[in-house]
Write a protein that holds these residues in place. Sequence first.
Motif, PDB file in Angstrom:
ATOM      1  N   ILE A  95      -9.107 -47.723 -15.793  1.00 12.63           N
ATOM      2  CA  ILE A  95      -9.560 -46.841 -14.710  1.00 12.63           C
ATOM      3  C   ILE A  95      -8.622 -46.936 -13.511  1.00 12.63           C
ATOM      4  O   ILE A  95      -8.252 -45.924 -12.903  1.00 12.63           O
ATOM      5  CB  ILE A  95     -11.004 -47.200 -14.325  1.00 12.63           C
ATOM      6  N   LYS A  96      -8.235 -48.138 -13.157  1.00 11.81           N
ATOM      7  CA  LYS A  96      -7.317 -48.333 -12.030  1.00 11.81           C
ATOM      8  C   LYS A  96      -5.984 -47.616 -12.287  1.00 11.81           C
ATOM      9  O   LYS A  96      -5.424 -46.975 -11.397  1.00 11.81           O
ATOM     10  CB  LYS A  96      -7.082 -49.830 -11.808  1.00 11.81           C
ATOM     11  N   ARG A  97      -5.485 -47.744 -13.511  1.00 12.78           N
ATOM     12  CA  ARG A  97      -4.212 -47.115 -13.877  1.00 12.78           C
ATOM     13  C   ARG A  97      -4.294 -45.601 -13.720  1.00 12.78           C
ATOM     14  O   ARG A  97      -3.388 -44.967 -13.164  1.00 12.78           O
ATOM     15  CB  ARG A  97      -3.872 -47.488 -15.317  1.00 12.78           C
ATOM     16  N   LEU A  98      -5.392 -45.012 -14.186  1.00 15.65           N
ATOM     17  CA  LEU A  98      -5.553 -43.567 -14.100  1.00 15.65           C
ATOM     18  C   LEU A  98      -5.755 -43.120 -12.655  1.00 15.65           C
ATOM     19  O   LEU A  98      -5.205 -42.087 -12.237  1.00 15.65           O
ATOM     20  CB  LEU A  98      -6.741 -43.125 -14.949  1.00 15.65           C
ATOM     21  N   ALA A  99      -6.525 -43.870 -11.880  1.00 19.52           N
ATOM     22  CA  ALA A  99      -6.769 -43.507 -10.477  1.00 19.52           C
ATOM     23  C   ALA A  99      -5.458 -43.441  -9.695  1.00 19.52           C
ATOM     24  O   ALA A  99      -5.256 -42.543  -8.870  1.00 19.52           O
ATOM     25  CB  ALA A  99      -7.725 -44.508  -9.834  1.00 19.52           C
ATOM     26  N   ILE A 100      -4.546 -44.377  -9.965  1.00 23.75           N
ATOM     27  CA  ILE A 100      -3.243 -44.361  -9.298  1.00 23.75           C
ATOM     28  C   ILE A 100      -2.463 -43.106  -9.677  1.00 23.75           C
ATOM     29  O   ILE A 100      -1.831 -42.463  -8.835  1.00 23.75           O
ATOM     30  CB  ILE A 100      -2.447 -45.630  -9.652  1.00 23.75           C
ATOM     31  N   ALA A 101      -2.530 -42.745 -10.957  1.00 22.34           N
ATOM     32  CA  ALA A 101      -1.808 -41.556 -11.423  1.00 22.34           C
ATOM     33  C   ALA A 101      -2.340 -40.281 -10.785  1.00 22.34           C
ATOM     34  O   ALA A 101      -1.595 -39.308 -10.612  1.00 22.34           O
ATOM     35  CB  ALA A 101      -1.914 -41.459 -12.943  1.00 22.34           C
ATOM     36  N   GLN A 102      -3.619 -40.271 -10.409  1.00 20.62           N
ATOM     37  CA  GLN A 102      -4.255 -39.079  -9.853  1.00 20.62           C
ATOM     38  C   GLN A 102      -4.197 -39.036  -8.327  1.00 20.62           C
ATOM     39  O   GLN A 102      -4.743 -38.122  -7.715  1.00 20.62           O
ATOM     40  CB  GLN A 102      -5.727 -39.019 -10.285  1.00 20.62           C
ATOM     41  N   ALA A 103      -3.531 -40.010  -7.707  1.00 27.16           N
ATOM     42  CA  ALA A 103      -3.569 -40.140  -6.248  1.00 27.16           C
ATOM     43  C   ALA A 103      -2.232 -39.826  -5.593  1.00 27.16           C
ATOM     44  O   ALA A 103      -1.167 -40.108  -6.148  1.00 27.16           O
ATOM     45  CB  ALA A 103      -3.993 -41.555  -5.868  1.00 27.16           C
ATOM     46  N   THR A 104      -2.309 -39.294  -4.394  1.00 25.63           N
ATOM     47  CA  THR A 104      -1.114 -39.133  -3.560  1.00 25.63           C
ATOM     48  C   THR A 104      -0.702 -40.477  -2.971  1.00 25.63           C
ATOM     49  O   THR A 104       0.486 -40.777  -2.838  1.00 25.63           O
ATOM     50  CB  THR A 104      -1.393 -38.140  -2.410  1.00 25.63           C
ATOM     51  N   GLU A 105      -1.692 -41.305  -2.632  1.00 26.08           N
ATOM     52  CA  GLU A 105      -1.415 -42.605  -2.018  1.00 26.08           C
ATOM     53  C   GLU A 105      -2.320 -43.659  -2.654  1.00 26.08           C
ATOM     54  O   GLU A 105      -3.536 -43.498  -2.685  1.00 26.08           O
ATOM     55  CB  GLU A 105      -1.670 -42.548  -0.510  1.00 26.08           C
ATOM     56  N   ALA A 106      -1.710 -44.727  -3.150  1.00 29.19           N
ATOM     57  CA  ALA A 106      -2.470 -45.813  -3.781  1.00 29.19           C
ATOM     58  C   ALA A 106      -2.421 -47.058  -2.913  1.00 29.19           C
ATOM     59  O   ALA A 106      -1.346 -47.516  -2.523  1.00 29.19           O
ATOM     60  CB  ALA A 106      -1.910 -46.120  -5.161  1.00 29.19           C
ATOM     61  N   ASN A 107      -3.598 -47.600  -2.593  1.00 35.39           N
ATOM     62  CA  ASN A 107      -3.729 -48.800  -1.780  1.00 35.39           C
ATOM     63  C   ASN A 107      -4.438 -49.886  -2.594  1.00 35.39           C
ATOM     64  O   ASN A 107      -5.493 -49.636  -3.172  1.00 35.39           O
ATOM     65  CB  ASN A 107      -4.555 -48.513  -0.531  1.00 35.39           C
ATOM     66  N   ILE A 108      -3.866 -51.077  -2.608  1.00 32.53           N
ATOM     67  CA  ILE A 108      -4.494 -52.211  -3.286  1.00 32.53           C
ATOM     68  C   ILE A 108      -5.001 -53.181  -2.221  1.00 32.53           C
ATOM     69  O   ILE A 108      -4.248 -53.585  -1.331  1.00 32.53           O
ATOM     70  CB  ILE A 108      -3.513 -52.942  -4.213  1.00 32.53           C
ATOM     71  N   VAL A 109      -6.275 -53.538  -2.307  1.00 31.78           N
ATOM     72  CA  VAL A 109      -6.870 -54.466  -1.336  1.00 31.78           C
ATOM     73  C   VAL A 109      -7.138 -55.804  -2.035  1.00 31.78           C
ATOM     74  O   VAL A 109      -7.898 -55.877  -2.985  1.00 31.78           O
ATOM     75  CB  VAL A 109      -8.164 -53.879  -0.715  1.00 31.78           C
ATOM     76  N   ILE A 110      -6.492 -56.850  -1.553  1.00 31.05           N
ATOM     77  CA  ILE A 110      -6.620 -58.173  -2.178  1.00 31.05           C
ATOM     78  C   ILE A 110      -6.592 -59.265  -1.114  1.00 31.05           C
ATOM     79  O   ILE A 110      -5.852 -59.172  -0.144  1.00 31.05           O
ATOM     80  CB  ILE A 110      -5.493 -58.446  -3.201  1.00 31.05           C
ATOM     81  N   ASP A 111      -7.393 -60.304  -1.314  1.00 27.91           N
ATOM     82  CA  ASP A 111      -7.270 -61.454  -0.428  1.00 27.91           C
ATOM     83  C   ASP A 111      -6.105 -62.324  -0.909  1.00 27.91           C
ATOM     84  O   ASP A 111      -5.578 -62.134  -2.013  1.00 27.91           O
ATOM     85  CB  ASP A 111      -8.581 -62.243  -0.348  1.00 27.91           C
ATOM     86  N   HIS A 112      -5.706 -63.272  -0.086  1.00 35.89           N
ATOM     87  CA  HIS A 112      -4.454 -64.000  -0.342  1.00 35.89           C
ATOM     88  C   HIS A 112      -4.493 -64.861  -1.591  1.00 35.89           C
ATOM     89  O   HIS A 112      -3.439 -65.226  -2.124  1.00 35.89           O
ATOM     90  CB  HIS A 112      -4.104 -64.876   0.866  1.00 35.89           C
ATOM     91  N   THR A 113      -5.665 -65.203  -2.106  1.00 32.49           N
ATOM     92  CA  THR A 113      -5.738 -66.061  -3.290  1.00 32.49           C
ATOM     93  C   THR A 113      -5.271 -65.353  -4.551  1.00 32.49           C
ATOM     94  O   THR A 113      -5.042 -66.002  -5.572  1.00 32.49           O
ATOM     95  CB  THR A 113      -7.168 -66.580  -3.519  1.00 32.49           C
ATOM     96  N   LYS A 114      -5.128 -64.036  -4.503  1.00 34.12           N
ATOM     97  CA  LYS A 114      -4.687 -63.289  -5.691  1.00 34.12           C
ATOM     98  C   LYS A 114      -3.171 -63.334  -5.874  1.00 34.12           C
ATOM     99  O   LYS A 114      -2.670 -63.018  -6.945  1.00 34.12           O
ATOM    100  CB  LYS A 114      -5.143 -61.820  -5.596  1.00 34.12           C
ATOM    101  N   TYR A 115      -2.434 -63.760  -4.825  1.00 33.16           N
ATOM    102  CA  TYR A 115      -0.989 -63.894  -4.950  1.00 33.16           C
ATOM    103  C   TYR A 115      -0.655 -64.957  -6.001  1.00 33.16           C
ATOM    104  O   TYR A 115      -1.168 -66.073  -5.964  1.00 33.16           O
ATOM    105  CB  TYR A 115      -0.355 -64.334  -3.628  1.00 33.16           C
ATOM    106  N   GLY A 116       0.210 -64.608  -6.924  1.00 34.47           N
ATOM    107  CA  GLY A 116       0.643 -65.572  -7.934  1.00 34.47           C
ATOM    108  C   GLY A 116      -0.275 -65.685  -9.124  1.00 34.47           C
ATOM    109  O   GLY A 116       0.068 -66.327 -10.113  1.00 34.47           O
ATOM    110  N   ALA A 117      -1.452 -65.070  -9.056  1.00 32.94           N
ATOM    111  CA  ALA A 117      -2.386 -65.109 -10.185  1.00 32.94           C
ATOM    112  C   ALA A 117      -2.050 -63.973 -11.152  1.00 32.94           C
ATOM    113  O   ALA A 117      -1.557 -62.923 -10.760  1.00 32.94           O
ATOM    114  CB  ALA A 117      -3.825 -64.977  -9.688  1.00 32.94           C
ATOM    115  N   LYS A 118      -2.347 -64.173 -12.433  1.00 34.44           N
ATOM    116  CA  LYS A 118      -2.026 -63.176 -13.445  1.00 34.44           C
ATOM    117  C   LYS A 118      -3.132 -63.132 -14.480  1.00 34.44           C
ATOM    118  O   LYS A 118      -3.524 -64.165 -15.038  1.00 34.44           O
ATOM    119  CB  LYS A 118      -0.685 -63.499 -14.114  1.00 34.44           C
ATOM    120  N   GLU A 119      -3.665 -61.930 -14.724  1.00 37.32           N
ATOM    121  CA  GLU A 119      -4.647 -61.724 -15.776  1.00 37.32           C
ATOM    122  C   GLU A 119      -4.007 -60.993 -16.947  1.00 37.32           C
ATOM    123  O   GLU A 119      -2.851 -60.554 -16.875  1.00 37.32           O
ATOM    124  CB  GLU A 119      -5.848 -60.936 -15.237  1.00 37.32           C
TER     125      GLU A 119
END
Length: 253
Positions: free
Chosen positions: A188-212
């Motif tokens: 869903i996230k991938r498609l939403a970005i494709a359908q958008a003029t501007e994509a914003n990602i909101v993340i707190d600092h603990t997500k830096y360096g993490a990988k799923e």
Amino acid sequence: MSLNERQRKLLAMLANTGEVKVAALKETFGVTEMTIRRDLEKLELAGYVKRTFGGAIMASKDVAIGDRTGVRTEEKQAIGKAAAALVQENDAIFIDGGTTTLYVARYLRADMNLTVVTNALNIAMELLEKRITTVVTGGMALEATSTLVGPGTIEAIGKMAFDRVFLGATGLTAKHGFSNSNMYEAEIKRLAIAQATEANIVIDHTKYGAKELFSYAGIADVQRIISSERPEEALEQACRESGTELLIAHKDV
């Protein structure tokens, strides 16, 4: 996998705070930094934690949204407020599920002329209380995250065009970009970005360096990252090279 007493105490601290730092743990337990890093490596191999730059967070794995709501609240409020300030009159925006994206919806002004599309039931309720025009996608409900996913959701989003989208992420690295632990939500996230003029990602600092497991976008695929702290130099350099804005939201004092 058996844990020693220090590792059990470390895990209990993580469960209580949601995040630990190597430097602080070294002082707390009176051991070397290498010992703490080995402890965290063992806990990560056991599936309990995700190591980050300088520390670790609890492994996400679709943690119920109710269990995440009270974690790093001030940071998420600041991020949500900064993100909401980017929205303009007459925008059509998409907000996906998550505790940080919930604060984006919470800080939208009730008097704005907007149309907000979401696949998150809790976010839809937040918007309805503000009397903001809200479109809820169809789909299969995930109990843990209060989101709608699946073919119905994909079909609905694929027929829309957004001025801006606001999406969460479970991890961010320079190599793998933005990732999520749930393959349906990543789609869903991938498609939403494709359908958008501007994509914003909101993340707190603990997500830096993490990988799923499921990467849904590279850094260059989005226009802006909104977070509470600057990342390590290598990741910040990757943002500069990709032309992706890094907007740092400061907590109210």
